[in-house]
Design a protein around this motif. Structure first.
Motif, mmCIF file in Angstrom:
data_model
loop_
_atom_site.group_PDB
_atom_site.id
_atom_site.type_symbol
_atom_site.label_atom_id
_atom_site.label_comp_id
_atom_site.label_asym_id
_atom_site.label_seq_id
_atom_site.Cartn_x
_atom_site.Cartn_y
_atom_site.Cartn_z
ATOM 1 N N THR A 288 0.857 -1.184 0.000
ATOM 2 C CA THR A 288 0.000 0.000 0.000
ATOM 3 C C THR A 288 0.893 1.234 0.000
ATOM 4 N N ARG A 289 0.498 2.239 -0.774
ATOM 5 C CA ARG A 289 1.275 3.471 -0.830
ATOM 6 C C ARG A 289 0.320 4.649 -0.911
ATOM 7 N N VAL A 290 0.571 5.671 -0.101
ATOM 8 C CA VAL A 290 -0.162 6.933 -0.154
ATOM 9 C C VAL A 290 0.889 8.031 -0.020
ATOM 10 N N GLU A 291 1.210 8.694 -1.137
ATOM 11 C CA GLU A 291 2.300 9.674 -1.181
ATOM 12 C C GLU A 291 1.777 11.046 -1.594
ATOM 13 N N GLY A 292 1.968 12.038 -0.771
ATOM 14 C CA GLY A 292 1.622 13.400 -1.135
ATOM 15 C C GLY A 292 0.228 13.817 -0.692
ATOM 16 N N ALA A 293 0.006 15.127 -0.703
ATOM 17 C CA ALA A 293 -1.245 15.705 -0.211
ATOM 18 C C ALA A 293 -2.462 15.270 -1.024
ATOM 19 N N LEU A 294 -2.352 15.266 -2.348
ATOM 20 C CA LEU A 294 -3.486 14.867 -3.184
ATOM 21 C C LEU A 294 -3.860 13.415 -2.933
ATOM 22 N N ALA A 295 -2.882 12.539 -2.865
ATOM 23 C CA ALA A 295 -3.146 11.119 -2.610
ATOM 24 C C ALA A 295 -3.791 10.934 -1.243
ATOM 25 N N ARG A 296 -3.340 11.675 -0.237
ATOM 26 C CA ARG A 296 -3.949 11.578 1.094
ATOM 27 C C ARG A 296 -5.402 12.027 1.077
ATOM 28 N N ARG A 297 -5.696 13.094 0.339
ATOM 29 C CA ARG A 297 -7.092 13.576 0.241
ATOM 30 C C ARG A 297 -7.977 12.543 -0.439
ATOM 31 N N ILE A 298 -7.491 11.974 -1.541
ATOM 32 C CA ILE A 298 -8.269 10.961 -2.259
ATOM 33 C C ILE A 298 -8.444 9.723 -1.399
ATOM 34 N N ASP A 299 -7.398 9.314 -0.694
ATOM 35 C CA ASP A 299 -7.472 8.153 0.187
ATOM 36 C C ASP A 299 -8.515 8.371 1.291
ATOM 37 N N ARG A 300 -8.518 9.535 1.912
ATOM 38 C CA ARG A 300 -9.521 9.833 2.954
ATOM 39 C C ARG A 300 -10.928 9.773 2.389
ATOM 40 N N HIS A 301 -11.109 10.344 1.198
ATOM 41 C CA HIS A 301 -12.437 10.354 0.567
ATOM 42 C C HIS A 301 -12.906 8.931 0.275
ATOM 43 N N LEU A 302 -12.055 8.126 -0.345
ATOM 44 C CA LEU A 302 -12.429 6.755 -0.680
ATOM 45 C C LEU A 302 -12.672 5.921 0.571
ATOM 46 N N SER A 303 -11.880 6.134 1.606
ATOM 47 C CA SER A 303 -12.070 5.409 2.866
ATOM 48 C C SER A 303 -13.436 5.716 3.472
ATOM 49 N N ARG A 304 -13.887 6.959 3.348
ATOM 50 C CA ARG A 304 -15.218 7.337 3.868
ATOM 51 C C ARG A 304 -16.347 6.706 3.064
ATOM 52 N N LEU A 305 -16.092 6.311 1.811
ATOM 53 C CA LEU A 305 -17.122 5.707 0.973
ATOM 54 C C LEU A 305 -17.319 4.206 1.227
ATOM 55 N N VAL A 306 -16.357 3.564 1.878
ATOM 56 C CA VAL A 306 -16.433 2.116 2.107
ATOM 57 C C VAL A 306 -17.704 1.716 2.859
ATOM 58 N N PRO A 307 -18.111 2.402 3.935
ATOM 59 C CA PRO A 307 -19.346 2.003 4.630
ATOM 60 C C PRO A 307 -20.598 2.094 3.747
ATOM 61 N N PHE A 308 -20.513 2.824 2.659
ATOM 62 C CA PHE A 308 -21.653 2.976 1.750
ATOM 63 C C PHE A 308 -21.578 2.002 0.565
ATOM 64 N N GLY A 309 -20.612 1.078 0.604
ATOM 65 C CA GLY A 309 -20.532 0.039 -0.416
ATOM 66 C C GLY A 309 -19.399 0.162 -1.413
ATOM 67 N N PHE A 310 -18.581 1.213 -1.313
ATOM 68 C CA PHE A 310 -17.461 1.328 -2.250
ATOM 69 C C PHE A 310 -16.444 0.234 -1.978
ATOM 70 N N ALA A 311 -15.986 -0.399 -3.025
ATOM 71 C CA ALA A 311 -14.932 -1.405 -2.916
ATOM 72 C C ALA A 311 -14.129 -1.400 -4.201
ATOM 73 N N GLY A 312 -12.850 -1.614 -4.079
ATOM 74 C CA GLY A 312 -12.005 -1.691 -5.254
ATOM 75 C C GLY A 312 -10.562 -1.431 -4.910
ATOM 76 N N THR A 313 -9.738 -1.474 -5.930
ATOM 77 C CA THR A 313 -8.318 -1.207 -5.792
ATOM 78 C C THR A 313 -7.988 0.004 -6.643
ATOM 79 N N VAL A 314 -7.264 0.942 -6.073
ATOM 80 C CA VAL A 314 -6.934 2.180 -6.774
ATOM 81 C C VAL A 314 -5.426 2.257 -6.968
ATOM 82 N N LEU A 315 -5.032 2.588 -8.182
ATOM 83 C CA LEU A 315 -3.625 2.843 -8.488
ATOM 84 C C LEU A 315 -3.569 4.185 -9.210
#
Length: 92
Positions: free
Chosen positions: A19-46
């Motif tokens: 797993t890798r999360v590098e930089g401010a933009l990646a951290r923002r996207i990671d936080r957003h996607l993590s918040r979507l998991v309880p609503f059914g989001f699933a997948g792998t992001v590269l």
């Protein structure tokens, strides 16, 4: 060329992806996607910029029952989804 591609693929399958999360933009996207998991989001992001991987992470469950977690090695049937990415990246 085919042999080189096959060798590179085989080598990448033998090493565990991390797993890798590098930089401010990646951290923002990671936080957003993590918040979507309880609503059914699933997948792998590269997400990469050039040769640098900025975000590589798995989210949610790989099965509908939620018994198997998504991993960086989870295989997905993506069908024709790549056509949209190809069209978006094509130069006019």
């Amino acid at each position: 060329m085919g042999a080189c591609l096959a060798a590179a693929l085989a080598a990448s399958l033998m090493t565990a992806p991390t797993t890798r999360v590098e930089g401010a933009l990646a951290r923002r996207i990671d936080r957003h996607l993590s918040r979507l998991v309880p609503f059914g989001f699933a997948g792998t992001v590269l997400m990469a910029r050039g040769d640098t991987v900025l975000l590589h992470r798995a989210y949610g469950s790989a099965d509908a029952a939620g018994q198997v977690p998504e991993t960086l090695r989870t295989l997905h049937a993506i069908g024709s989804l790549t056509k949209a990415f190809t069209a978006a990246s094509a130069e006019p």
